[in-house]
Motif scaffolding. Structure first.
Motif, PDB file in Angstrom:
ATOM      1  N   GLY A  28       0.795  -1.215   0.000  1.00 49.96           N
ATOM      2  CA  GLY A  28       0.000   0.000   0.000  1.00 49.96           C
ATOM      3  C   GLY A  28       0.829   1.268   0.000  1.00 49.96           C
ATOM      4  O   GLY A  28       0.283   2.373   0.164  1.00 49.96           O
ATOM      5  N   LEU A  29       2.144   1.144  -0.214  1.00 47.11           N
ATOM      6  CA  LEU A  29       3.042   2.299  -0.110  1.00 47.11           C
ATOM      7  C   LEU A  29       3.360   2.955  -1.440  1.00 47.11           C
ATOM      8  O   LEU A  29       3.863   4.087  -1.460  1.00 47.11           O
ATOM      9  N   VAL A  30       3.114   2.249  -2.547  1.00 41.81           N
ATOM     10  CA  VAL A  30       3.562   2.756  -3.843  1.00 41.81           C
ATOM     11  C   VAL A  30       2.459   2.648  -4.893  1.00 41.81           C
ATOM     12  O   VAL A  30       1.511   1.870  -4.764  1.00 41.81           O
ATOM     13  N   ARG A  31       2.638   3.446  -5.920  1.00 47.89           N
ATOM     14  CA  ARG A  31       1.935   3.266  -7.180  1.00 47.89           C
ATOM     15  C   ARG A  31       3.002   2.876  -8.196  1.00 47.89           C
ATOM     16  O   ARG A  31       4.077   3.486  -8.227  1.00 47.89           O
ATOM     17  N   HIS A  32       2.691   1.881  -9.015  1.00 51.93           N
ATOM     18  CA  HIS A  32       3.724   1.464  -9.962  1.00 51.93           C
ATOM     19  C   HIS A  32       3.093   0.701 -11.111  1.00 51.93           C
ATOM     20  O   HIS A  32       1.936   0.269 -11.041  1.00 51.93           O
ATOM     21  N   CYS A  33       3.887   0.523 -12.173  1.00 51.70           N
ATOM     22  CA  CYS A  33       3.421  -0.276 -13.297  1.00 51.70           C
ATOM     23  C   CYS A  33       4.592  -0.611 -14.206  1.00 51.70           C
ATOM     24  O   CYS A  33       5.663   0.001 -14.147  1.00 51.70           O
ATOM     25  N   PHE A  34       4.374  -1.619 -15.036  1.00 56.77           N
ATOM     26  CA  PHE A  34       5.164  -1.831 -16.251  1.00 56.77           C
ATOM     27  C   PHE A  34       4.159  -1.809 -17.380  1.00 56.77           C
ATOM     28  O   PHE A  34       3.189  -2.573 -17.391  1.00 56.77           O
ATOM     29  N   SER A  35       4.359  -0.911 -18.327  1.00 54.17           N
ATOM     30  CA  SER A  35       3.380  -0.720 -19.394  1.00 54.17           C
ATOM     31  C   SER A  35       3.478  -1.821 -20.440  1.00 54.17           C
ATOM     32  O   SER A  35       4.465  -2.568 -20.510  1.00 54.17           O
ATOM     33  N   THR A  36       2.458  -1.928 -21.256  1.00 58.96           N
ATOM     34  CA  THR A  36       2.489  -2.739 -22.464  1.00 58.96           C
ATOM     35  C   THR A  36       2.332  -1.799 -23.658  1.00 58.96           C
ATOM     36  O   THR A  36       2.281  -0.581 -23.489  1.00 58.96           O
ATOM     37  N   ARG A  37       2.229  -2.360 -24.846  1.00 59.03           N
ATOM     38  CA  ARG A  37       2.031  -1.505 -26.016  1.00 59.03           C
ATOM     39  C   ARG A  37       0.550  -1.294 -26.327  1.00 59.03           C
ATOM     40  O   ARG A  37       0.209  -0.723 -27.370  1.00 59.03           O
ATOM     41  N   ARG A  38      -0.335  -1.704 -25.448  1.00 58.75           N
ATOM     42  CA  ARG A  38      -1.774  -1.575 -25.647  1.00 58.75           C
ATOM     43  C   ARG A  38      -2.327  -0.334 -24.945  1.00 58.75           C
ATOM     44  O   ARG A  38      -1.976  -0.066 -23.798  1.00 58.75           O
ATOM     45  N   GLY A  39      -3.205   0.399 -25.654  1.00 60.84           N
ATOM     46  CA  GLY A  39      -3.976   1.451 -25.008  1.00 60.84           C
ATOM     47  C   GLY A  39      -3.562   2.871 -25.320  1.00 60.84           C
ATOM     48  O   GLY A  39      -4.094   3.808 -24.727  1.00 60.84           O
ATOM     49  N   GLY A  40      -2.634   3.059 -26.251  1.00 62.63           N
ATOM     50  CA  GLY A  40      -2.191   4.404 -26.597  1.00 62.63           C
ATOM     51  C   GLY A  40      -2.748   4.875 -27.924  1.00 62.63           C
ATOM     52  O   GLY A  40      -3.674   4.287 -28.478  1.00 62.63           O
ATOM     53  N   ILE A  41      -2.148   5.952 -28.456  1.00 62.37           N
ATOM     54  CA  ILE A  41      -2.629   6.527 -29.716  1.00 62.37           C
ATOM     55  C   ILE A  41      -1.552   6.568 -30.797  1.00 62.37           C
ATOM     56  O   ILE A  41      -1.802   7.065 -31.887  1.00 62.37           O
ATOM     57  N   SER A  42      -0.359   6.060 -30.535  1.00 63.55           N
ATOM     58  CA  SER A  42       0.707   6.081 -31.531  1.00 63.55           C
ATOM     59  C   SER A  42       0.372   5.153 -32.690  1.00 63.55           C
ATOM     60  O   SER A  42      -0.404   4.201 -32.544  1.00 63.55           O
ATOM     61  N   GLN A  43       0.991   5.443 -33.827  1.00 64.78           N
ATOM     62  CA  GLN A  43       0.698   4.705 -35.051  1.00 64.78           C
ATOM     63  C   GLN A  43       1.950   4.010 -35.579  1.00 64.78           C
ATOM     64  O   GLN A  43       3.065   4.240 -35.123  1.00 64.78           O
ATOM     65  N   GLY A  44       1.730   3.153 -36.602  1.00 62.07           N
ATOM     66  CA  GLY A  44       2.838   2.447 -37.229  1.00 62.07           C
ATOM     67  C   GLY A  44       3.499   1.486 -36.257  1.00 62.07           C
ATOM     68  O   GLY A  44       2.835   0.862 -35.430  1.00 62.07           O
ATOM     69  N   TYR A  45       4.829   1.363 -36.356  1.00 62.22           N
ATOM     70  CA  TYR A  45       5.486   0.415 -35.460  1.00 62.22           C
ATOM     71  C   TYR A  45       5.582   0.937 -34.030  1.00 62.22           C
ATOM     72  O   TYR A  45       6.027   0.225 -33.136  1.00 62.22           O
ATOM     73  N   PHE A  46       5.143   2.174 -33.787  1.00 64.16           N
ATOM     74  CA  PHE A  46       5.041   2.679 -32.415  1.00 64.16           C
ATOM     75  C   PHE A  46       3.722   2.266 -31.747  1.00 64.16           C
ATOM     76  O   PHE A  46       3.549   2.474 -30.553  1.00 64.16           O
ATOM     77  N   ALA A  47       2.813   1.726 -32.538  1.00 70.10           N
ATOM     78  CA  ALA A  47       1.454   1.455 -32.050  1.00 70.10           C
ATOM     79  C   ALA A  47       1.481   0.487 -30.870  1.00 70.10           C
ATOM     80  O   ALA A  47       2.244  -0.465 -30.831  1.00 70.10           O
ATOM     81  N   SER A  48       0.576   0.764 -29.906  1.00 72.31           N
ATOM     82  CA  SER A  48      -0.104   2.054 -29.841  1.00 72.31           C
ATOM     83  C   SER A  48       0.340   2.840 -28.612  1.00 72.31           C
ATOM     84  O   SER A  48       0.291   4.052 -28.571  1.00 72.31           O
ATOM     85  N   MET A  49       0.807   2.115 -27.579  1.00 67.05           N
ATOM     86  CA  MET A  49       1.306   2.763 -26.364  1.00 67.05           C
ATOM     87  C   MET A  49       2.828   2.822 -26.429  1.00 67.05           C
ATOM     88  O   MET A  49       3.527   1.919 -25.969  1.00 67.05           O
ATOM     89  N   ASN A  50       3.346   3.857 -27.051  1.00 72.67           N
ATOM     90  CA  ASN A  50       4.785   4.098 -27.052  1.00 72.67           C
ATOM     91  C   ASN A  50       5.093   5.177 -26.030  1.00 72.67           C
ATOM     92  O   ASN A  50       4.531   6.265 -26.065  1.00 72.67           O
ATOM     93  N   LEU A  51       6.030   4.883 -25.119  1.00 74.23           N
ATOM     94  CA  LEU A  51       6.386   5.827 -24.072  1.00 74.23           C
ATOM     95  C   LEU A  51       7.824   6.327 -24.199  1.00 74.23           C
ATOM     96  O   LEU A  51       8.372   6.902 -23.262  1.00 74.23           O
ATOM     97  N   GLY A  52       8.392   6.145 -25.392  1.00 76.29           N
ATOM     98  CA  GLY A  52       9.755   6.604 -25.618  1.00 76.29           C
ATOM     99  C   GLY A  52       9.802   7.869 -26.460  1.00 76.29           C
ATOM    100  O   GLY A  52       9.363   7.874 -27.614  1.00 76.29           O
ATOM    101  N   PHE A  53      10.320   8.935 -25.875  1.00 77.29           N
ATOM    102  CA  PHE A  53      10.581  10.151 -26.641  1.00 77.29           C
ATOM    103  C   PHE A  53      11.843   9.957 -27.485  1.00 77.29           C
ATOM    104  O   PHE A  53      12.698   9.138 -27.185  1.00 77.29           O
TER     105      PHE A  53
END
Length: 277
Positions: A28-53
């Motif tokens: 109950g001490l933290v909020r955390h995650c490891f993302s997947t590539r599902r649920g974002g708006i990026s297109q092409g080979y970034f689709a769809s959840m890309n979190l890399g600038f």
């Protein structure tokens, strides 16, 4: 949904998927995650959840992706703090004055693969597309850390060095520390050449038979980064039952994860995010 794990909890929020470590959730001490590539708006080979600038995706898409993942995890995107990953072993302490660096302010950190803090609402971020994310939490001293551990970071034992920072800077007892080894390239897919095998043999001579699988014939050797990092953490003093090891190979699941090896570099990034409440 066919993304399952016996080690991590898979969360589904509409079409957005992310994972958490049950041992961290239970505190109950933290909020955390490891993302997947599902649920974002990026297109092409970034689709769809890309979190890399900086990989060629539209910045507005990446920002919206962060807004979405942060919303479901319960983190304010302006509190994120990014590293400057170079496959090294440098670990940097960050606090409230660093919030927003990498998303609403320039990244000031240079050559940093690990972040550590004892401050609440400072959300640590490291990025992945096959390398190993290492999560750390001392629920007694209330300290958290994230480390990016590819094979180079693994042979430099960035996981051990993170534990040493917990002990040296915050007087943590290693036996109190919880650790999570997150989704990354598995021993099934991490083929390496003889020079990498030799590096592991020189660095971890006692473990070579446990972490390197030598093929019959002319095939390439496979290295188990999960087991290597688990052994590093256990040798650093963590209790075996305080270390959660993933069972998800990012290279094997292209429908859920960006993979540098599978894509040849044409890919987005997952993020590990960790914040003290």
């Amino acid at each position: 949904m066919d993304l399952t794990s016996t080690a991590l909890t898979v969360h589904e929020e509409g079409n957005l998927y992310y994972l958490t470590f049950p041992s961290f959730d239970r505190t109950g001490l933290v909020r955390h995650c490891f993302s997947t590539r599902r649920g974002g708006i990026s297109q092409g080979y970034f689709a769809s959840m890309n979190l890399g600038f900086g990989r060629g995706d539209h910045e507005t898409c990446v920002l919206e992706n962060y807004r979405r993942i942060c919303y479901v995890v319960g983190i304010y995107a302006g509190d994120l703090v990014f590293s400057d990953q170079v496959h090294g072993d440098r670990i940097l302490y960050v606090d409230q004055q660093d919030r927003g660096k990498g998303i609403v302010q320039p990244v000031e950190m240079e050559e940093v693969d690990g972040l550590i803090t004892d401050r609440s609402q400072v959300a640590l971020v490291t990025l992945y597309a096959d390398c190993v994310p290492l999560y750390f939490l001392d629920p007694t001293k209330k300290v958290i850390g994230l480390a990016h551990s590819g094979w180079r970071g693994t042979v430099q034992e960035i996981g051990r060095k993170m534990v040493e920072r917990f002990v040296g800077d915050f007087h943590s007892d290693p036996q109190d520390i919880l650790a999570g080894i997150g989704p990354s390239i598995g021993p099934c897919c991490f083929e390496v050449g003889p020079e990498v095998v030799e590096t592991f043999a020189q660095t971890f001579p006692a473990w070579i038979d446990d972490v390197v699988r030598m093929p019959a014939g002319k095939g390439k050797a496979h290295i188990d980064l999960w087991e290597t990092n688990r052994k590093i953490l256990e040798r650093a003093g963590l209790l075996p039952d305080h270390i959660t090891v993933t069972d998800i190979c990012t290279t094997h699941r292209p429908e859920y994860f960006h993979s540098h090896r599978r894509s040849g570099g044409n890919r987005g990034s997952q993020a590990a995010i960790l914040e003290l409440r």
